[in-house]
Design a protein around this motif. Structure first.
Motif, PDB file in Angstrom:
ATOM      1  N   ALA A  56      22.195  -1.456 -50.261  1.00  0.00           N
ATOM      2  CA  ALA A  56      20.828  -0.986 -50.459  1.00  0.00           C
ATOM      3  C   ALA A  56      20.349  -1.273 -51.868  1.00  0.00           C
ATOM      4  CB  ALA A  56      20.754   0.512 -50.162  1.00  0.00           C
ATOM      5  N   LEU A  57      21.211  -1.082 -52.859  1.00  0.00           N
ATOM      6  CA  LEU A  57      20.827  -1.353 -54.250  1.00  0.00           C
ATOM      7  C   LEU A  57      20.534  -2.837 -54.459  1.00  0.00           C
ATOM      8  CD1 LEU A  57      20.459  -0.360 -57.138  1.00  0.00           C
ATOM      9  CD2 LEU A  57      22.916  -0.678 -57.494  1.00  0.00           C
ATOM     10  N   VAL A  58      21.374  -3.689 -53.892  1.00  0.00           N
ATOM     11  CA  VAL A  58      21.154  -5.136 -54.009  1.00  0.00           C
ATOM     12  C   VAL A  58      19.839  -5.539 -53.349  1.00  0.00           C
ATOM     13  CG1 VAL A  58      22.017  -7.403 -53.320  1.00  0.00           C
ATOM     14  CG2 VAL A  58      23.602  -5.693 -54.215  1.00  0.00           C
ATOM     15  N   ILE A  59      19.572  -4.998 -52.173  1.00  0.00           N
ATOM     16  CA  ILE A  59      18.334  -5.314 -51.465  1.00  0.00           C
ATOM     17  C   ILE A  59      17.122  -4.861 -52.279  1.00  0.00           C
ATOM     18  CG2 ILE A  59      16.936  -4.750 -49.432  1.00  0.00           C
ATOM     19  CD1 ILE A  59      19.515  -4.663 -47.812  1.00  0.00           C
ATOM     20  N   ALA A  60      17.214  -3.682 -52.870  1.00  0.00           N
ATOM     21  CA  ALA A  60      16.100  -3.179 -53.673  1.00  0.00           C
ATOM     22  C   ALA A  60      15.809  -4.098 -54.847  1.00  0.00           C
ATOM     23  CB  ALA A  60      16.397  -1.762 -54.161  1.00  0.00           C
ATOM     24  N   LEU A  61      16.859  -4.566 -55.516  1.00  0.00           N
ATOM     25  CA  LEU A  61      16.672  -5.452 -56.664  1.00  0.00           C
ATOM     26  C   LEU A  61      16.126  -6.810 -56.241  1.00  0.00           C
ATOM     27  CD1 LEU A  61      19.897  -4.616 -58.732  1.00  0.00           C
ATOM     28  CD2 LEU A  61      17.557  -3.821 -59.109  1.00  0.00           C
ATOM     29  N   VAL A  62      16.596  -7.313 -55.101  1.00  0.00           N
ATOM     30  CA  VAL A  62      16.066  -8.581 -54.588  1.00  0.00           C
ATOM     31  C   VAL A  62      14.594  -8.431 -54.201  1.00  0.00           C
ATOM     32  CG1 VAL A  62      16.213 -10.235 -52.676  1.00  0.00           C
ATOM     33  CG2 VAL A  62      18.302  -9.453 -53.817  1.00  0.00           C
ATOM     34  N   ALA A  63      14.243  -7.310 -53.581  1.00  0.00           N
ATOM     35  CA  ALA A  63      12.878  -7.096 -53.117  1.00  0.00           C
ATOM     36  C   ALA A  63      11.895  -6.930 -54.271  1.00  0.00           C
ATOM     37  CB  ALA A  63      12.826  -5.865 -52.208  1.00  0.00           C
ATOM     38  N   VAL A  64      12.358  -6.380 -55.379  1.00  0.00           N
ATOM     39  CA  VAL A  64      11.430  -6.122 -56.485  1.00  0.00           C
ATOM     40  C   VAL A  64      11.143  -7.392 -57.287  1.00  0.00           C
ATOM     41  CG1 VAL A  64      13.047  -5.540 -58.346  1.00  0.00           C
ATOM     42  CG2 VAL A  64      10.861  -4.364 -58.203  1.00  0.00           C
ATOM     43  N   ARG A  65      11.980  -8.396 -57.189  1.00  0.00           N
ATOM     44  CA  ARG A  65      11.799  -9.603 -58.008  1.00  0.00           C
ATOM     45  C   ARG A  65      10.433 -10.255 -57.828  1.00  0.00           C
ATOM     46  NH1 ARG A  65      16.351 -13.955 -57.846  1.00  0.00           N
ATOM     47  NH2 ARG A  65      14.956 -14.817 -59.402  1.00  0.00           N
TER      48      ARG A  65
END
Length: 486
Positions: free
Chosen positions: A240-249
């Protein structure tokens, strides 16, 4: 509006009703945000919802990002009328669900709906300002919005505590409903009188940005709930943390996540400041009520002290103007927040007197009051006319997602400890985030040399989420503000 009205004040015709109504909506949104922080320990105890405590705060921040992006795009396409009416309806629906909740799950659902509406409402109001008020009045109406955030920060926590003690915490939600509708009705004449001519080239739906925003929100929710999945919670949290960081880019300037010097670091520091401050603040009243037997009323006064310091520091940095360099204000502010979070950490870890944490939190408010306005000034100074909307939205998104991810992570830490070290674990994590903020703060200065000249310093308090993500028609994040909250 005709041109001869451009010299009228915001409290004179034809702007009086629009000003009062818009400021009332901002006031109520701010009050609700701050009030919930005060009463949530009582709500959690009443509904046996300690495991969902952090989600009740992180969820609205996450769904608020979705609301910001959608309302900004919708406003660029059709004007702010429909987004404003829809967002207020969602905000009221969330209040009703939360106010009548009999379980913590229903209360969290109400908070998610409330956050979606609140995020969209702030954007729609900023677009309304751009469409209704002439540019000469923009500083005055934004100052009025700032005041509408300052007053709830002073009285909201105490008032919410009194209501919860004398009546029921349910009325902290339900009592606001009856005030939102009259506030909206005062804005309706201004909405009807707007210039509603369609754009020569209609703005397309930004489905990509909305999709990334939704993915980031889902990732934050998943991170919050990962502890409820036996055996796989850790894996889910990491994913979930990785997805959040990818999505915010795609929603922030390139280089933000790697702390590139200049604007990317300005945006990143904004998110780190939000993460450290709000990640710790929501647990401070909890600590005071659980460990030190404070009533909700007096626990809320701690937040009022920080709000007073925030307002005072904002005023001081505004008076200093260019005599206090923007990057220096950010570095001092980041250091004060770190000292404050450490004070709460040592208080929780070594059972020090509550006064240590309370005094420290006043420093945190002062640090945020120095930092937030200058980060806003730097964002605008480092933007062109073509990307002011995107950069302002990026600052608001960083603000909201920084707080949301921090609250999700602190929720996991709090749930992981079954001893009295839960609070110490939470404050230790936010202290680490504050350290990162102090380390990165000097990087904001690389391309910000021109912000000290020819541009007045910000004078406001910093309100999370008040940028216009649509990228075009809305006014940029022109603090003073409080954030969110806030």
């Amino acid at each position: 509006m005709t041109s001869d009205t451009s010299t009228a004040g915001i409290l004179r015709r034809p702007y009086l009703l629009a000003t009062v109504g818009a400021c009332a909506l901002v006031f109520l949104s701010a009050f609700e945000s701050l009030a919930v922080t005060t009463i949530m320990p009582l709500v959690s105890r009443d509904l046996d919802g300690a495991s969902l405590y952090a989600l009740a705060f992180a969820g609205p921040l996450a769904t608020g990002v979705m609301g910001m992006v959608a309302a900004g795009n919708w406003s660029d396409r059709r004007g702010p009328a429909a987004p404003l009416y829809s967002s207020v309806a969602l905000f009221v629906a969330g209040l009703l669900i939360a106010g009548t909740a009999g379980t913590m799950e229903m209360l969290v659902l109400g908070r998610l709906v409330q956050g979606l509406g609140g995020g969209a409402m702030t954007v729609a109001l900023y677009v309304l300002v751009a469409r209704v008020y002439p540019p000469v009045l923009h500083p005055k109406i934004f100052a009025a919005f700032a005041a509408s955030w300052v007053v709830p920060s002073l009285v909201g926590p105490f008032a919410a505590g009194v209501v919860a003690q004398l009546s029921s915490w349910h009325w902290v939600f339900l009592g606001v409903v009856g005030l939102v509708v009259p506030a909206l009705l005062m804005v309706v004449p201004a909405v009807r009188g707007m210039n509603s001519e369609p754009a020569a080239e209609p703005v397309p739906w930004a489905f990509g940005r909305m999709g990334w925003a939704a993915l980031a929100a889902v990732a934050v929710l998943g991170l919050n709930l990962s502890a409820e999945v036996p055996g796989f919670g850790g894996v889910i949290a990491v994913v979930a943390l990785v997805i959040a960081l990818v999505a915010v880019r795609p929603l922030v300037p390139r280089g933000t996540l790697t702390a590139r010097r200049g604007l990317p670091s300005v945006i990143l520091v904004r998110g780190l400041a939000s993460a450290a401050f709000f990640g710790a603040e929501v647990y401070l009243p909890y600590l005071l009520t659980e460990r030190y037997a404070f009533t909700p009323t007096f626990a809320g006064l701690t937040l009022t002290g920080a709000a007073l310091a925030w307002a005072g520091a904002s005023a001081i940095q505004g008076r200093l103007g260019a005599r206090l360099a923007d990057d220096l204000a950010v570095k001092i502010g980041a250091a004060l927040v770190l000292v404050a979070v450490i004070s709460t950490l040592v208080t929780a870890a070594f059972s020090l007197p509550a006064a240590v944490a309370i005094a420290g939190w006043i420093l945190a408010g002062g640090g945020m009051g120095l930092m937030y306005p200058r980060l806003s000034v730097m964002t605008l100074a480092l933007s062109t006319e073509e990307n002011q909307g995107f950069n302002s939205a990026a600052m608001s998104i960083s603000d909201s997602l920084g707080g949301a991810l921090s609250l999700a992570a602190t929720g996991l830490v709090f749930a992981a400890f079954t001893t009295t070290n839960s609070f110490a674990g939470v404050f230790a994590l936010t202290a680490i985030i504050a350290v990162v903020g102090v380390v990165i703060a000097p990087r904001v200065a690389a391309r910000a040399a021109r912000t000290g000249k020819g541009r007045a310093a910000g004078t406001g308090m910093g309100e999370p989420g008040m940028g216009e993500p649509g990228g075009g028609t809305g006014a940029p994040d022109t603090q003073p503000e409080l954030t969110h909250h806030s």
